[in-house]
Write a protein that holds these residues in place. Structure first.
Motif, short mmCIF file in Angstrom:
data_model
loop_
_atom_site.label_atom_id
_atom_site.label_comp_id
_atom_site.label_asym_id
_atom_site.label_seq_id
_atom_site.Cartn_x
_atom_site.Cartn_y
_atom_site.Cartn_z
N VAL A 1 39.04 8.23 -7.80
CA VAL A 1 38.58 8.08 -9.18
C VAL A 1 37.09 7.83 -9.17
O VAL A 1 36.59 7.04 -8.36
N GLU B 1 34.59 7.40 -12.43
CA GLU B 1 34.24 7.46 -13.85
C GLU B 1 32.74 7.16 -13.95
O GLU B 1 32.34 6.01 -13.96
N ARG C 1 29.95 6.25 -15.37
CA ARG C 1 29.36 5.55 -16.52
C ARG C 1 29.41 4.06 -16.22
O ARG C 1 30.21 3.61 -15.39
N GLY D 1 32.72 2.18 -15.56
CA GLY D 1 33.72 3.12 -15.07
C GLY D 1 34.20 2.77 -13.67
O GLY D 1 33.46 2.21 -12.87
#
Length: 146
Positions: A40, A42, A44, A47
């Motif tokens: 994973v 993310e 940002r 994230g």
């Protein structure tokens, strides 16, 4: 601040270095013969970042944390002090990977900031300088290739 860092000039345009740094992490993130699998990412602030480093003898080192910053084209910052849905974790470091234009190329700097002198010394003893320098060299080789 208890910080360790490595810095290297990369003879490639900043945009290319960022592209490789952000989008081809599996090719440079771990010193060979180690490799990383990214589960994973993310990209940002806040994230999740979940990855596992795999060693040549079957070693597995899971890493989970969050991004504190993702400044497109410039830097990303992670910590393992918080995981999942902002769940506290046993903190080890804040990692900062950044680039900046320098002459006809790019200055790459990777830093690890630790909560305590003890954690900083532990990271140094784990081979921080050799490992993170090897990663910088791998990144540079990818960026400087034809």
């Amino acid at each position: 601040m208890h910080e360790l860092s490595v810095s290297r000039f990369i003879a490639a345009p900043t945009a290319k270095v960022w592209d490789v740094m952000a989008n081809r992490q599996t090719e440079w993130w771990c010193p060979a013969p180690w490799r990383v699998e990214i589960a994973v990412q993310e990209r940002r602030a806040g994230g999740r970042s979940v990855m596992t480093m795999h060693g040549p003898d079957g070693e597995m080192m899971p890493n989970e944390g969050i991004f504190l910053a993702w400044d497109e084209g410039r830097r990303f910052v992670t910590t393992d002090a918080v995981t999942g849905d902002f769940e506290p974790s046993g903190p080890f470091m804040i990692g900062i990977w950044e680039i900046a234009p320098e002459g006809d190329g790019t200055r790459y700097t990777a830093s690890a900031r630790h909560w305590t002198e003890e954690a900083c010394e532990q990271h140094k003893a784990m081979g921080f300088e050799q490992g993170w320098t090897a990663c910088a060299e791998q990144l540079a080789a990818l960026c400087e290739a034809g």
